[in-house]
Design an enzyme around this catalytic site. Structure first.
Site, PDB file in Angstrom:
ATOM      1  CG  ASP A 454      39.358  73.990  19.324  1.00 48.66           C
ATOM      2  OD1 ASP A 454      40.107  73.538  18.443  1.00 48.66           O
ATOM      3  OD2 ASP A 454      38.185  74.338  19.111  1.00 48.66           O
ATOM      4  CG  PHE A 596      32.835  65.963   5.345  1.00 50.15           C
ATOM      5  CD1 PHE A 596      33.901  66.543   4.684  1.00 50.15           C
ATOM      6  CD2 PHE A 596      32.860  65.924   6.731  1.00 50.15           C
ATOM      7  CE1 PHE A 596      34.962  67.074   5.391  1.00 50.15           C
ATOM      8  CE2 PHE A 596      33.923  66.450   7.452  1.00 50.15           C
ATOM      9  CZ  PHE A 596      34.974  67.033   6.769  1.00 50.15           C
ATOM     10  CE  LYS A 619      30.714  71.456   0.570  1.00 48.03           C
ATOM     11  NZ  LYS A 619      29.703  72.442   0.893  1.00 48.03           N
ATOM     12  N   GLY A 733      42.959  71.385  14.387  1.00 49.25           N
ATOM     13  CA  GLY A 733      42.961  70.529  13.192  1.00 49.25           C
ATOM     14  C   GLY A 733      43.251  71.308  11.919  1.00 49.25           C
ATOM     15  NE  ARG A 866      46.031  69.671   7.432  1.00 50.80           N
ATOM     16  CZ  ARG A 866      45.037  70.321   6.850  1.00 50.80           C
ATOM     17  NH1 ARG A 866      43.969  70.635   7.540  1.00 50.80           N
ATOM     18  NH2 ARG A 866      45.091  70.668   5.588  1.00 50.80           N
ATOM     19  CG  ASP A 896      37.663  71.195  21.376  1.00 54.95           C
ATOM     20  OD1 ASP A 896      38.679  70.910  20.737  1.00 54.95           O
ATOM     21  OD2 ASP A 896      36.893  72.120  21.053  1.00 54.95           O
TER      22      ASP A 896
END
Length: 976
Positions: A454, A596, A619, A733, A866, A896
């Site tokens: 990662d 979110f 945001k 990501g 991504r 992960d």
């Protein structure tokens, strides 16, 4: 015209993959995609669908029903399930948990069954039976029984000690107490006696015993602060909030004893962050979501008393649903040992058969004519040979290593302590030692070929610092004086004018501070006001100091930055938020929070300002914000240019925007919002759809840039591992530009590296696939060249590919299938044709995946950006499948875990993102740089020690056994 072969593999060619977007959500299943109807539906299909829906129960997703203070409710026949034959029991679990494997009755049979699954143990059991037969017994039966009992006993004692520890842990948890309503009063009750539907009272610093609905608390608006360290390892506080109706009416003991609400919700599942249900009480229904649920394992903090109603108990709780079976990992040495033991069995049988044949021949030639060898039994030579065969199986039993497995386990156990004791892998800043969480994989560390890492928190520190920003098209954050002139020597900004400044924040652009103080730029004021109001951060005041508890380091960094620039988040209640704006305190009414999540990649808050006007602040990631901007945003291009500059500096970016909402528009939208929030089925999808309606025509304010520094020693570690011919793949990501720049800064990429992107890879693979098809069709001889390399020459190459291209190339792109409800029976020929098409498509997909792995493995480094957690695991699985290489995955966050469990060896870093990665890992430590010592020192030496031990062990056994074979040439091949 497209041929049949091409048509079955064509993938929405009109839609190219977008490098900027994250692919579909991991939570989205094929069934969910299939369930989405086409935009234009044929008339007959619609009639069929409506008829079918009218027959279906409306609340199929909410079949879990719980009634408060009514234990008999759960005992009704409709809530019972068949356990065995005609025996039934309630589907609602009790609150006692069971993590142990054995009880006093099952220990002996279960443990022996598990041990006799090992080939060597089973062999010696058979040998013991043979030795009890007098005609073939050559050795006393106790010569086998004693070693066998010793081996079984040592292993059984080890398993027993482990299980006793689990029993003790279970008893300690099950015998904890809390207050439960019994006979109209709160009484102390053991956790194991709590039932679904009970009303319980919890006090500060106590653990939550089951998954409960928060009814009320001693805090204003029935807020409740919890710590979720046992669930995800995160120590920052999170807040939960009770329904307004339960907060108002359920404060007294008598009121809670009389409470008779009914909850309908989803069946028990393992999704920690999701919950959908409805409370029916006093002829009214109330929406329930995850923010009103306290999960088992949470700890009550900063809240004196809270009350709740048990929804899921014991094995049905989300924490228990998540403690599923971990994949059993075995090393190559284990497989090799089993293979060698089986080979030795075969050799033993062949040797015994050969010696038995020799004895038969000897009896015929010599034994029958030698009167002094007569034993009083007139057996024929072949029968004597047969008995001798079993005799030799017993005599040569030392060839099969009975103590091998125990010896190997002891060595591994000792080597794991070398890792635990290594002071060079101790991280003093967090007092974190290296920990071997398993003892069975040590030597595998010395055979690693591929590392999957990662980025955030693993290669970087995951300590976020606000560095730069772009407001109204103007970039801020460079070293400038108050007049806006660049300075050669950085001068730190003085925040002494702000009594709320935290003293740790470093910033060098004095010009921005002057702009804020002057108050002439309304866009700057809105920018920092948005940072102070649009978040889910909790605040805790201690000795007059504000302490922020943020769900993520990014959010904490943004709210802290706003605090230092004069826009200070002070407190929040269920419906309000209080902010100090340049020293002036104002309280705003919060009308809605649009949460979110990984699909939305943004969050919004709708507030009513003191003047009465309503405004939405939002945001989120640039990719999703730009899709929702008003067409006439003047600063769009300037902000986009700033975002590219920030990404090139390896900074993490977010876009900020707002819009004004009229009272009429809000009322109409709020009605839909309330309807969606009480939906019993597909609530998340309904809410997302409603959120989309209000998050549009946004006005762009600017962008933030946060720095996440590399950990110490990362470039040196990667360089040394590369010299050991270990290939490193980074799976993240983050945006492509950010990931690429991190690649350069950690020396995974250099100036000499030739970089291939998704589009280049796709073209190369398409060409290779066409060549393979043509060769397969033309001749079998030309297929020998199918494994030729993709790249010519020995240049240094790297592959950078996004999640969208990964799905496109690997044919993992999910498509919405249009299902016709009216189905006609197919002929056998049609079924055969469909099966053939499916088989061909599967073969095509497998070949494409193998080609991709071959291409990627020709590159020195691979960066996948991504990508979702599911894609991380998929990439690891592909390399395991097609390269048969030993893989290691290293990460620090919950995203992960899938990758860590999939790889041969999983390593967790104790970082800022909680302990879920560590809890799922095989080894853990504090910093990425310790990986080189784990592999190149402990891994190498463990592998060397184990190989030397095995060579000596088999040599010793064979040397001891071959003496009997040499001697048999001189004693008439007799096993006596």
């Amino acid at each position: 015209m497209i041929s049949e072969r091409d048509s079955e593999t064509t993938l929405d060619e009109d839609s190219q993959p977008n490098d900027e977007v994250m692919p579909y959500s991991d939570d989205e299943t094929e069934d969910e995609l299939d369930g989405q109807q086409p935009a234009v539906e044929p008339g007959q299909n619609r009639i069929n669908r409506e008829a079918e829906e009218s027959r279906e129960p409306l609340k199929k997703d909410c079949s879990w029903q719980v009634k408060a203070n009514d234990q008999r409710f759960c005992e009704q026949p409709q809530f019972k399930r068949t356990v065995f034959l005609c025996f039934k029991k309630s589907k609602y679990a009790g609150n006692a948990i069971k993590t142990y494997k054995y009880n006093p009755i099952t220990f002996l049979p279960l443990n022996l069954f598990e041990q006799f699954k090992r080939a060597a143990n089973f062999y010696f059991l058979v040998l013991l039976i043979l030795q009890s037969i007098p005609q073939i017994s050559t050795l006393s039966w106790y010569t086998t029984l004693v070693p066998l009992l010793l081996v079984l006993g040592i292993t059984a004692v080890k398993d027993l000690v482990d299980d006793i520890a689990r029993h003790r842990m279970d008893n300690e948890v099950n015998n904890r107490t809390c207050e439960v309503i019994r006979d109209g009063r709160f009484k102390n009750t053991k956790w194991k006696d709590i039932k679904v539907g009970d009303i319980i009272r919890l006090k500060k610093n106590t653990f939550v015993p089951a998954d409960i609905l928060l009814l009320s608390s001693s805090e204003p608006n029935s807020l409740c602060y919890v710590e979720t360290a046992e669930l995800d390892g995160e120590t920052n506080l999170k807040f939960k909030m009770a329904l307004e109706v339960t907060h108002r009416y359920l404060q007294e003991e008598s009121a809670m004893a009389d409470f008779n609400g009914l909850i309908e919700c989803e069946e028990p599942n393992n999704r920690l962050d999701k919950f959908a249900g409805t409370l029916f009480w006093r002829n009214t229904s109330y929406s329930l979501d995850a923010d009103k649920i306290l999960l088992r394992g949470c700890k009550i903090r900063n809240t004196d008393v809270c009350h709740g109603m048990v929804i899921y108990a014991g094995a049905d709780t989300k924490i228990m649903k998540n403690s599923g079976k971990t994949r059993f990992k075995r090393t190559k040495i284990d497989s090799l040992m089993n293979y060698m033991v089986y080979t030795i069995f075969v050799v033993l049988i062949l040797l015994s058969a050969g010696l038995a044949i020799g004895h038969t021949y000897w009896e015929q030639q010599i034994g029958n004519s030698s009167w002094y060898l007569y034993d009083g039994q007139d057996f024929s030579p072949p029968y004597r040979g047969f008995l001798n065969f079993w005799g030799y199986i017993i005599v040569l039993n030392t060839m099969v290593p009975i103590s091998l497995y125990v010896s190997v386990e002891v060595i591994r156990w000792g080597q794991s302590y070398f890792i635990n004791w290594d002071l060079q892998m101790y991280y003093p800043e967090k007092d974190t030692t290296a920990k071997a969480r398993t003892t069975t994989l040590n030597e595998q560390l010395g055979q690693i070929h591929y590392i999957f890492s990662d980025k955030t928190g693993t290669l970087t520190q995951n300590i976020m610092t606000f560095k730069k920003c772009c407001i109204n098209g103007q970039r801020y954050g460079d070293c400038r004086d108050g007049a806006g002139q660049l300075q050669s020597h950085p001068e730190q900004v003085d925040f002494s004018w702000n009594k709320y400044a935290d003293g740790k924040f470093l910033f060098y652009d004095n010009y921005l501070i002057e702009q804020i103080k002057s108050g002439k730029e309304p866009e700057i004021q809105k920018f920092f006001f948005l940072l102070a109001i649009c978040h889910t951060v909790m605040v805790d005041t201690c000795d007059g100091q504000l302490n922020y508890q943020a769900a993520s380091p990014d959010e904490g960094a943004l709210v802290t930055a706003a605090r230092n620039f004069g826009y200070v988040f002070l407190s929040r209640t269920q419906n309000t938020i209080t902010i100090s704006e340049m020293g002036i305190e104002r309280t705003y009414e919060v009308l809605a929070i649009l949460d979110f999540n990984s699909d939305r990649k943004r969050m919004s808050v709708i507030v009513r300002e003191p003047a009465g006007n309503i405004r939405l602040y939002c945001k989120g990631a640039d990719t999703v914000i730009y899709e929702r901007l008003h067409p006439r945003n003047l600063q769009r291009e300037a902000t986009e240019e700033a975002l590219d500059i920030f990404a090139n500096e390896t900074l993490r970016t977010l876009c900020l925007c707002y819009r004004d909402i009229s009272q009429d528009e809000f009322e109409a939208w709020n009605k839909k919002f309330l309807e969606a929030s009480v939906a019993t089925t597909n609530r998340d999808e309904a809410l997302d759809k409603v959120y989309e309606e209000i998050e549009k025509n946004l006005i762009l304010l600017g962008a933030t840039a946060i720095e996440d520094k590399l950990q110490d020693g990362v470039p040196e570690t990667i360089s040394r591992l590369s010299k050991a011919d270990i290939k490193i793949w980074v799976l993240t990501g983050d945006k492509k530009e950010t990931a690429e720049n991190i690649g350069f800064s950690c020396e995974l990429l250099t100036e000499e590296t030739t970089i291939c992107y998704g589009e280049d890879t796709s073209a190369l693979l398409q060409t290779r696939l066409e060549n393979q098809r043509n060769r397969a069709g033309s001749s079998t001889h030309s297929s020998l060249k199918m494994n030729e390399p993709f790249f010519q020459g020995s240049r240094d190459r790297a592959l950078i590919i996004t999640g969208s291209w990964l799905n496109e190339i690997l044919l993992e792109k999910k498509k919405k299938k249009k299902k016709l409800k009216l189905k006609f029976p197919r002929t056998a020929e049609e079924k055969q044709k469909q099966m053939e098409e499916r088989r061909r498509a599967e073969a095509y997909k497998e070949q494409q995946q193998k080609n991709f792995v071959d291409l990627a493995c020709e590159c020195r480094a691979v960066i996948c950006c991504r990508v979702t957690p599911k894609q991380k695991a998929m990439v690891v699985e592909l390399v395991k499948k097609y390269k048969k290489a030993i893989t290691l995955a290293i990460g620090d966050g919950a995203n992960d875990v899938n990758m860590i469990k999939t790889a041969h060896i999983g390593v967790g870093i104790s970082g800022q993102e909680g302990m879920q990665a560590v809890m799922s890992s095989d080894y853990s430590f504090g910093q990425f740089r310790y990986l080189q010592r784990l592999l190149l020192v402990h891994g190498r030496w463990s592998y060397i020690r184990m190989c030397k031990f095995l060579r000596y062990f088999f040599y010793k056994n064979f040397a001891f056994t071959l003496v009997h074979i040499w001697y048999s040439f001189f004693n008439g091949y007799s096993a006596q």
